[in-house]
Design a protein around this motif. Structure first.
Motif, short mmCIF file in Angstrom:
data_model
loop_
_atom_site.label_atom_id
_atom_site.label_comp_id
_atom_site.label_asym_id
_atom_site.label_seq_id
_atom_site.Cartn_x
_atom_site.Cartn_y
_atom_site.Cartn_z
N ARG A 91 4.51 4.67 3.29
CA ARG A 91 4.63 5.05 4.66
C ARG A 91 3.70 4.02 5.33
N LEU A 92 5.27 3.47 6.84
CA LEU A 92 4.34 2.49 8.05
C LEU A 92 4.82 3.07 8.58
N THR A 93 3.77 2.92 9.46
CA THR A 93 3.40 3.59 10.62
C THR A 93 3.34 2.45 11.77
N VAL A 94 4.47 1.61 13.13
CA VAL A 94 3.56 0.43 13.33
C VAL A 94 3.86 1.55 14.85
N LEU A 95 2.26 1.20 15.70
CA LEU A 95 2.13 1.77 16.98
C LEU A 95 3.04 1.07 18.31
N PRO A 124 0.70 -1.24 0.60
CA PRO A 124 -0.38 0.00 0.00
C PRO A 124 0.12 0.69 0.07
N ARG A 125 0.10 2.58 -0.16
CA ARG A 125 0.99 3.81 0.10
C ARG A 125 0.87 3.89 1.52
N HIS A 126 -0.15 3.93 2.33
CA HIS A 126 0.24 4.17 3.60
C HIS A 126 -0.65 3.28 3.86
N LYS A 127 0.56 2.56 6.01
CA LYS A 127 -0.04 1.14 6.83
C LYS A 127 0.10 2.08 8.26
N VAL A 128 -1.00 1.36 8.72
CA VAL A 128 -0.64 1.04 9.93
C VAL A 128 -1.06 0.41 10.53
N THR A 129 -0.09 -0.15 11.62
CA THR A 129 -0.14 -1.41 12.14
C THR A 129 0.24 -1.31 13.60
N GLU A 130 0.08 -2.26 14.25
CA GLU A 130 0.70 -2.65 15.09
C GLU A 130 1.25 -3.11 15.28
N THR A 131 2.75 -2.82 16.72
CA THR A 131 3.29 -3.95 17.07
C THR A 131 3.44 -5.33 17.10
N GLY A 132 4.43 -6.47 16.50
CA GLY A 132 3.99 -7.52 16.86
C GLY A 132 2.81 -8.01 15.49
N THR A 133 2.18 -7.58 14.86
CA THR A 133 1.66 -8.40 13.50
C THR A 133 2.69 -8.17 12.64
N PRO A 134 1.99 -9.38 11.60
CA PRO A 134 2.99 -9.19 10.08
C PRO A 134 2.62 -7.49 9.33
N VAL A 135 3.35 -7.59 8.46
CA VAL A 135 2.87 -6.34 7.26
C VAL A 135 3.92 -7.22 6.40
N THR A 136 3.62 -6.80 4.29
CA THR A 136 4.31 -6.99 3.42
C THR A 136 3.96 -6.21 2.65
N LEU A 137 4.35 -5.67 2.18
CA LEU A 137 4.83 -4.82 0.94
C LEU A 137 5.02 -5.09 -0.22
N ARG A 138 4.53 -4.46 -1.14
CA ARG A 138 4.76 -4.97 -2.76
C ARG A 138 5.25 -4.45 -3.65
N CYS A 139 6.37 -5.04 -4.23
CA CYS A 139 6.98 -3.64 -5.20
C CYS A 139 6.44 -4.02 -6.62
N THR A 147 8.53 -8.06 3.34
CA THR A 147 8.22 -8.60 5.04
C THR A 147 8.52 -8.47 6.14
N LEU A 148 7.96 -7.85 7.09
CA LEU A 148 8.18 -7.18 8.40
C LEU A 148 7.51 -8.39 9.27
N GLU A 149 7.70 -9.71 9.50
CA GLU A 149 7.24 -10.81 9.94
C GLU A 149 6.91 -10.04 11.50
N SER A 150 7.41 -9.32 12.33
CA SER A 150 6.61 -9.32 13.74
C SER A 150 7.02 -7.54 13.86
N ALA A 151 5.79 -6.60 13.21
CA ALA A 151 6.24 -5.39 13.49
C ALA A 151 7.01 -4.59 14.53
N THR A 152 8.02 -4.08 14.25
CA THR A 152 8.06 -2.62 15.78
C THR A 152 8.25 -1.44 15.50
#
Lengths: 112, 114
Positions: A108-112, A8-23, A77-82
């Motif tokens: 822009r990725l924000t990890v809360l 995505p172009r913007h993403k907000v997620t929580e600590t410990g969750t997996p995240v995948t960005l695509r190019c 991939t961020l297996e467990s976002a911090t």
């Protein structure tokens, strides 16, 4: 402009969750890269790929993994976002070792 | 490992004037490429100019030119007749010939005053 999109172009997620960005690229370029950009640090290379299923680490690879199953797509991939992974992530492509790198619009990725 | 240093975190220039952004790099290689990228507030990274190390002639692109000093490992960017649209962060980058990856400096923020 080189045909590079990021999602995505913007993403907000929580600590410990997996995240995948695509190019995704439409240029059929061999090389693809993932960078992160933080204030005061410029762009730092996370991982790059020099062909399908061929990848290598960059200077800040800890906590990240990548995959490239076809020429046009490079996944980060961020297996467990911090919270330290809050950043702007750029994908880039180039046709060869000597070619110029062209950049995507960034995520822009924000990890809360 | 290669390093790229941009010693000027911020620079300002009056519209229509000339400004020079500095970049130095460290490498033991003789064959490589150097780049200047511009990043406006839109965040898009835009190639400004490229220099091949084996070429002695300095690269130019319209109002943008470089001063490439290979022995000194210096690669400065000169912007002539500065325009408001030149306001951006500028990054210097180094790319080794036989390796796909690049090393970037930390950037210089350029302000253009009307």
């Amino acid at each position: 402009d080189a045909g590079i999109t990021q999602s995505p172009r913007h993403k907000v997620t929580e600590t410990g969750t997996p995240v995948t960005l695509r190019c995704h690229q439409t240029e059929n370029h061999r090389y693809m890269y993932w960078y992160r950009q933080d204030p005061g640090h410029g762009l730092r290379l996370i991982h790059y790929s020099y062909g399908v299923k061929d990848t290598d680490k960059g200077e800040v690879s800890d906590g990240y993994s990548v995959s490239r199953s076809k020429t046009e797509d490079f996944l980060l991939t961020l297996e467990s976002a911090t919270s330290s992974q809050t950043s702007v992530y750029f994908c880039a492509i180039s046709g060869s070792e000597t070619d110029t790198q062209y950049f995507g619009p960034g995520t822009r990725l924000t990890v809360l | 490992a290669q390093t790229v240093t941009q010693s000027q975190p911020e620079m300002s220039v009056q519209e229509a004037e000339t400004v020079t952004l500095s970049c130095t790099y460290d490498t033991s290689e003789s064959d490589y490429y150097l780049f200047w990228y511009k990043q406006p507030p839109s965040r898009q990274m835009i190639l400004v100019i490229r220099q091949e190390a084996y070429k002695q002639q300095n690269a130019t692109e319209n109002r943008f030119s470089v001063n490439f000093q290979k022995a000194a490992k210096s690669f400065s960017l000169k912007i002539s007749d500065s325009q408001l649209g030149d306001a951006a962060m500028y990054f210097c980058a180094y790319k080794q010939t036989n390796a796909g990856k690049s090393t970037f400096g930390d950037g210089t923020t350029l302000t253009v005053k009307p």
